[in-house]
Scaffold this motif. Structure first.
Motif, PDB file in Angstrom:
ATOM      1  N   UNK A  26      -9.942 -15.202 -24.050  1.00  0.00           N
ATOM      2  CA  UNK A  26      -9.032 -14.068 -23.931  1.00  0.00           C
ATOM      3  C   UNK A  26      -9.704 -12.812 -23.371  1.00  0.00           C
ATOM      4  N   UNK A  27     -10.781 -12.348 -24.001  1.00  0.00           N
ATOM      5  CA  UNK A  27     -11.368 -11.061 -23.612  1.00  0.00           C
ATOM      6  C   UNK A  27     -11.848 -11.068 -22.163  1.00  0.00           C
ATOM      7  N   UNK A  28     -12.496 -12.140 -21.762  1.00  0.00           N
ATOM      8  CA  UNK A  28     -12.985 -12.210 -20.381  1.00  0.00           C
ATOM      9  C   UNK A  28     -11.818 -12.256 -19.387  1.00  0.00           C
ATOM     10  N   UNK A  29     -10.770 -12.996 -19.723  1.00  0.00           N
ATOM     11  CA  UNK A  29      -9.607 -13.077 -18.834  1.00  0.00           C
ATOM     12  C   UNK A  29      -8.819 -11.766 -18.842  1.00  0.00           C
ATOM     13  N   UNK A  30      -8.814 -11.082 -19.985  1.00  0.00           N
ATOM     14  CA  UNK A  30      -8.183  -9.767 -20.055  1.00  0.00           C
ATOM     15  C   UNK A  30      -8.897  -8.813 -19.091  1.00  0.00           C
ATOM     16  N   UNK A  31     -10.221  -8.787 -19.156  1.00  0.00           N
ATOM     17  CA  UNK A  31     -10.999  -7.903 -18.285  1.00  0.00           C
ATOM     18  C   UNK A  31     -10.773  -8.247 -16.814  1.00  0.00           C
ATOM     19  N   UNK A  32     -10.735  -9.522 -16.505  1.00  0.00           N
ATOM     20  CA  UNK A  32     -10.497  -9.975 -15.129  1.00  0.00           C
ATOM     21  C   UNK A  32      -9.129  -9.499 -14.641  1.00  0.00           C
ATOM     22  N   UNK A  33      -8.105  -9.731 -15.430  1.00  0.00           N
ATOM     23  CA  UNK A  33      -6.753  -9.335 -15.051  1.00  0.00           C
ATOM     24  C   UNK A  33      -6.626  -7.809 -14.976  1.00  0.00           C
ATOM     25  N   UNK A  34      -7.309  -7.107 -15.856  1.00  0.00           N
ATOM     26  CA  UNK A  34      -7.262  -5.642 -15.857  1.00  0.00           C
ATOM     27  C   UNK A  34      -7.862  -5.085 -14.572  1.00  0.00           C
ATOM     28  N   UNK A  35      -8.904  -5.734 -14.051  1.00  0.00           N
ATOM     29  CA  UNK A  35      -9.497  -5.279 -12.796  1.00  0.00           C
ATOM     30  C   UNK A  35      -8.523  -5.441 -11.636  1.00  0.00           C
ATOM     31  N   UNK A  36      -7.592  -6.371 -11.753  1.00  0.00           N
ATOM     32  CA  UNK A  36      -6.599  -6.585 -10.699  1.00  0.00           C
ATOM     33  C   UNK A  36      -5.365  -5.709 -10.927  1.00  0.00           C
ATOM     34  N   UNK A  37      -4.874  -5.693 -12.154  1.00  0.00           N
ATOM     35  CA  UNK A  37      -3.600  -5.028 -12.433  1.00  0.00           C
ATOM     36  C   UNK A  37      -3.729  -3.566 -12.866  1.00  0.00           C
ATOM     37  N   UNK A  80      -1.934 -15.561 -11.296  1.00  0.00           N
ATOM     38  CA  UNK A  80      -0.815 -14.955 -12.022  1.00  0.00           C
ATOM     39  C   UNK A  80      -0.863 -13.434 -11.920  1.00  0.00           C
ATOM     40  N   UNK A  81      -2.047 -12.850 -11.965  1.00  0.00           N
ATOM     41  CA  UNK A  81      -2.182 -11.396 -11.827  1.00  0.00           C
ATOM     42  C   UNK A  81      -1.740 -10.945 -10.436  1.00  0.00           C
ATOM     43  N   UNK A  82      -2.122 -11.704  -9.423  1.00  0.00           N
ATOM     44  CA  UNK A  82      -1.694 -11.395  -8.051  1.00  0.00           C
ATOM     45  C   UNK A  82      -0.179 -11.552  -7.931  1.00  0.00           C
ATOM     46  N   UNK A  83       0.362 -12.620  -8.481  1.00  0.00           N
ATOM     47  CA  UNK A  83       1.811 -12.835  -8.449  1.00  0.00           C
ATOM     48  C   UNK A  83       2.531 -11.672  -9.135  1.00  0.00           C
ATOM     49  N   UNK A  84       1.992 -11.239 -10.255  1.00  0.00           N
ATOM     50  CA  UNK A  84       2.593 -10.135 -11.004  1.00  0.00           C
ATOM     51  C   UNK A  84       2.603  -8.849 -10.164  1.00  0.00           C
ATOM     52  N   UNK A  85       1.498  -8.572  -9.490  1.00  0.00           N
ATOM     53  CA  UNK A  85       1.443  -7.395  -8.611  1.00  0.00           C
ATOM     54  C   UNK A  85       2.447  -7.512  -7.471  1.00  0.00           C
ATOM     55  N   UNK A  86       2.514  -8.691  -6.882  1.00  0.00           N
ATOM     56  CA  UNK A  86       3.435  -8.906  -5.764  1.00  0.00           C
ATOM     57  C   UNK A  86       4.888  -8.713  -6.182  1.00  0.00           C
ATOM     58  N   UNK A  87       5.247  -9.114  -7.391  1.00  0.00           N
ATOM     59  CA  UNK A  87       6.633  -8.952  -7.841  1.00  0.00           C
ATOM     60  C   UNK A  87       6.987  -7.487  -8.049  1.00  0.00           C
ATOM     61  N   UNK A  88       5.983  -6.673  -8.296  1.00  0.00           N
ATOM     62  CA  UNK A  88       6.223  -5.238  -8.472  1.00  0.00           C
ATOM     63  C   UNK A  88       6.036  -4.473  -7.166  1.00  0.00           C
ATOM     64  N   UNK A  89       5.761  -5.201  -6.087  1.00  0.00           N
ATOM     65  CA  UNK A  89       5.564  -4.594  -4.764  1.00  0.00           C
ATOM     66  C   UNK A  89       4.543  -3.467  -4.795  1.00  0.00           C
ATOM     67  N   UNK A  90       3.440  -3.676  -5.515  1.00  0.00           N
ATOM     68  CA  UNK A  90       2.421  -2.644  -5.628  1.00  0.00           C
ATOM     69  C   UNK A  90       1.303  -2.798  -4.608  1.00  0.00           C
ATOM     70  N   UNK A 133     -11.727  -5.640  -3.537  1.00  0.00           N
ATOM     71  CA  UNK A 133     -13.049  -5.244  -4.017  1.00  0.00           C
ATOM     72  C   UNK A 133     -13.467  -6.084  -5.221  1.00  0.00           C
ATOM     73  N   UNK A 134     -12.584  -6.211  -6.194  1.00  0.00           N
ATOM     74  CA  UNK A 134     -12.910  -6.988  -7.392  1.00  0.00           C
ATOM     75  C   UNK A 134     -13.140  -8.464  -7.087  1.00  0.00           C
ATOM     76  N   UNK A 135     -12.284  -9.036  -6.260  1.00  0.00           N
ATOM     77  CA  UNK A 135     -12.449 -10.452  -5.934  1.00  0.00           C
ATOM     78  C   UNK A 135     -13.754 -10.698  -5.175  1.00  0.00           C
ATOM     79  N   UNK A 136     -14.115  -9.783  -4.281  1.00  0.00           N
ATOM     80  CA  UNK A 136     -15.322  -9.958  -3.479  1.00  0.00           C
ATOM     81  C   UNK A 136     -16.579  -9.555  -4.252  1.00  0.00           C
ATOM     82  N   UNK A 137     -16.623  -8.317  -4.719  1.00  0.00           N
ATOM     83  CA  UNK A 137     -17.847  -7.762  -5.289  1.00  0.00           C
ATOM     84  C   UNK A 137     -18.118  -8.218  -6.721  1.00  0.00           C
ATOM     85  N   UNK A 138     -17.077  -8.453  -7.491  1.00  0.00           N
ATOM     86  CA  UNK A 138     -17.289  -8.796  -8.896  1.00  0.00           C
ATOM     87  C   UNK A 138     -17.119 -10.290  -9.145  1.00  0.00           C
ATOM     88  N   UNK A 139     -16.071 -10.890  -8.579  1.00  0.00           N
ATOM     89  CA  UNK A 139     -15.821 -12.312  -8.816  1.00  0.00           C
ATOM     90  C   UNK A 139     -16.553 -13.232  -7.848  1.00  0.00           C
TER      91      UNK A 139
END
Length: 180
Positions: A26-37, A80-90, A133-139
């Motif tokens: 959970x915590x690691x995936x929360x941090x990952x998703x937070x960097x995206x969303x 899922x984080x990318x899909x979530x962003x796309x649905x909000x047109x952000x 940035x997050x996908x390239x530099x961090x992930x």
């Protein structure tokens, strides 16, 4: 309990094992998703859907070593984080690669930034910059992988990364100038 054992019990629908798996990641995936969303409520929504997908499709998961499960879950969370962003047109990508004047002396300034300031600066980036940035530099994803994930061209990925870096440098310099 070993991870293979947890997976086996999850495949049989054992809710205790699912809880163990959830708590492990959970915590690691929360941090990952937070960097995206960059929004707690959006992250929670994305994680609920992500872990639901994990548990609904764990029957198809094939264990291939200690990191295979984590990588599989990470892929689901990123998608899922990318899909979530796309649905909000952000997300907006500017495909033109603007030429920036680069200053190679900025590294000395960055050394004085603490981790909380760095996180705040990255979190404040526009969604497209922040995600690339997050996908390239961090992930550690390549531009080709990012382009496939985000359905953009490799040159757009490179452009977004360059703009993100320049934006980060500008914000660090501004913070330094203001004494923050």
């Amino acid at each position: 309990m070993e991870i293979k054992e947890v997976i086996k019990h999850c495949k049989s629908g054992n809710q205790i094992a699912q809880g163990v798996l959830f708590n492990l990641h959970y915590q690691q995936m929360y941090n990952l998703s937070m960097r995206i969303l960059s929004n707690h409520h959006d992250v929670e929504d994305a994680l609920i859907i992500s872990f639901t997908k994990v548990f609904n499709s764990i029957q198809q998961f094939e264990y291939r070593g200690d990191n295979s499960l984590k990588k599989w879950i990470k892929t689901i969370v990123i998608n899922e984080s990318i899909r979530h962003l796309n649905t909000k047109n952000k997300i907006r990508y500017n495909e033109s690669l603007l030429e920036y004047e680069t200053n190679t002396d900025y590294a000395a300034d960055i050394i004085d930034i603490d981790i909380e300031q760095a996180f705040f600066i990255i979190e404040a980036l526009p969604a497209g910059y922040r995600m690339v940035f997050n996908l390239f530099a961090i992930e550690g994803y390549s531009h080709k992988e990012i382009a496939e994930l985000l359905n953009i061209s490799e040159s757009t990925s490179k452009s977004q990364l360059r703009k993100a870096r320049m934006n980060i440098i500008e914000r660090i310099n501004k913070a330094k100038k203001n004494g923050n």
